[in-house]
Motif scaffolding. Structure first.
Motif, short mmCIF file in Angstrom:
data_model
loop_
_atom_site.label_atom_id
_atom_site.label_comp_id
_atom_site.label_asym_id
_atom_site.label_seq_id
_atom_site.Cartn_x
_atom_site.Cartn_y
_atom_site.Cartn_z
N GLY A 123 -7.69 57.51 -32.77
CA GLY A 123 -6.41 57.63 -32.15
C GLY A 123 -5.29 56.61 -32.80
N ALA A 124 -5.52 55.90 -33.61
CA ALA A 124 -4.68 55.04 -34.20
C ALA A 124 -3.97 55.80 -35.48
N GLU A 125 -2.78 55.10 -35.95
CA GLU A 125 -1.71 55.92 -36.71
C GLU A 125 -1.69 54.88 -37.94
N GLU A 126 -1.57 55.39 -39.26
CA GLU A 126 -1.58 54.39 -40.44
C GLU A 126 0.00 54.12 -40.41
N SER A 127 0.09 52.89 -40.86
CA SER A 127 1.66 52.43 -41.05
C SER A 127 1.58 51.22 -42.25
N ALA A 128 2.61 51.18 -42.83
CA ALA A 128 3.12 50.04 -43.72
C ALA A 128 3.32 48.89 -42.88
N ASP A 129 4.03 49.13 -41.66
CA ASP A 129 4.32 48.06 -40.88
C ASP A 129 3.49 48.08 -39.77
N ALA A 130 1.86 47.53 -39.99
CA ALA A 130 0.91 47.74 -39.05
C ALA A 130 0.76 46.42 -38.08
N LYS A 131 0.30 46.72 -37.06
CA LYS A 131 -0.31 45.69 -36.16
C LYS A 131 -1.72 45.13 -36.46
N VAL A 132 -2.32 46.05 -37.14
CA VAL A 132 -3.76 45.83 -37.47
C VAL A 132 -4.05 45.94 -38.83
N LEU A 133 -4.38 44.80 -39.71
CA LEU A 133 -4.63 45.06 -41.11
C LEU A 133 -6.14 44.98 -41.34
N ILE A 134 -6.68 45.86 -41.97
CA ILE A 134 -8.11 46.06 -42.19
C ILE A 134 -8.26 45.71 -43.70
N MET A 135 -8.97 44.82 -44.18
CA MET A 135 -9.07 44.70 -45.70
C MET A 135 -10.67 44.56 -46.09
N ILE A 136 -10.95 45.38 -46.94
CA ILE A 136 -12.45 45.61 -47.25
C ILE A 136 -12.54 44.97 -48.55
N GLY A 137 -13.43 44.07 -48.86
CA GLY A 137 -13.76 43.46 -50.02
C GLY A 137 -13.41 41.82 -49.66
N ASP A 138 -13.71 40.93 -50.71
CA ASP A 138 -13.85 39.53 -50.63
C ASP A 138 -12.67 38.95 -50.93
N GLY A 139 -12.43 37.52 -50.79
CA GLY A 139 -11.43 36.86 -51.20
C GLY A 139 -10.33 36.44 -50.20
N HIS A 140 -10.42 36.94 -49.03
CA HIS A 140 -9.18 36.86 -48.04
C HIS A 140 -9.81 36.00 -47.00
N THR A 141 -8.95 35.15 -46.31
CA THR A 141 -9.05 34.36 -45.15
C THR A 141 -8.05 34.51 -44.21
N PRO A 142 -8.32 34.76 -43.03
CA PRO A 142 -7.21 34.61 -41.85
C PRO A 142 -6.61 33.37 -41.64
N LYS A 143 -5.47 33.46 -41.33
CA LYS A 143 -4.80 32.08 -40.71
C LYS A 143 -5.46 31.52 -39.85
N GLU A 144 -5.60 32.12 -38.59
CA GLU A 144 -6.47 31.81 -37.49
C GLU A 144 -7.46 32.66 -37.30
N ARG A 145 -8.60 32.19 -37.17
CA ARG A 145 -9.97 32.75 -37.07
C ARG A 145 -10.23 33.02 -35.55
N LEU A 146 -10.84 34.24 -35.13
CA LEU A 146 -11.41 34.60 -33.75
C LEU A 146 -12.68 34.11 -33.87
N THR A 147 -13.14 33.09 -33.88
CA THR A 147 -14.73 32.73 -34.09
C THR A 147 -15.52 33.15 -32.96
N SER A 148 -14.96 33.35 -31.83
CA SER A 148 -15.77 33.68 -30.30
C SER A 148 -16.32 35.39 -30.81
N LEU A 149 -15.14 36.19 -31.03
CA LEU A 149 -15.50 37.60 -31.58
C LEU A 149 -16.31 37.69 -33.00
N GLU A 150 -16.36 36.73 -33.83
CA GLU A 150 -16.97 36.80 -35.13
C GLU A 150 -18.47 36.58 -34.81
#
Length: 134
Positions: A45-72
């Motif tokens: 039910g999600a909607e695609e948008s350039a101004d998104a609340k969720v960014l999904i990146m598939i591939g290597d080379g990215h690191t989040p500023k703040e990691r949610l380690t418990s969920l990971e």
């Protein structure tokens, strides 16, 4: 006497929700993996948008500023139970500089499928929780 369950609450379905009202963006160098992720998100039910609340990146080379380690850790545990040999390609979850939810998936069809089929329904809870604390 007869015993019957009249009402139930709690459990897995309480933290799973559809993603209506959640905007997302998927970035991937693989069109096949991008289309797979888009399909799962739209089915939720999600909607695609350039101004998104969720960014999904598939591939290597990215690191989040703040990691949610418990969920990971939870994701890694489920993934390890499913496929112990896949432990070296981890799924990362965090927030970027703007506070957006950031999901980093390896470039593997199996990992993309696993993430959305197992944890796709909790993205809405993570977005709303992040919005209320900001």
């Amino acid at each position: 006497e007869e015993i019957r369950l009249l009402e139930k609450s709690g459990g897995k379905t309480d933290w799973m929700r559809d993603l209506r009202g959640v905007t997302f963006r998927v970035l991937s160098s693989s069109e096949k993996l991008k289309e797979m992720a888009l399909s799962y998100l739209k089915d939720l039910g999600a909607e695609e948008s350039a101004d998104a609340k969720v960014l999904i990146m598939i591939g290597d080379g990215h690191t989040p500023k703040e990691r949610l380690t418990s969920l990971e850790s939870i994701i890694a545990l489920y993934d390890f139970r499913r496929n112990p040999s896949g432990v070296f390609s981890e799924i990362r979850v965090g927030r970027d500089e703007g506070g957006r939810l950031l999901i980093l998936l390896p470039s593997e069809e199996e990992k993309v499928r696993f993430f959305f089929e197992t944890f796709g329904g909790i993205l809405g809870s993570l977005v709303w929780e992040g919005s209320s604390s900001a």
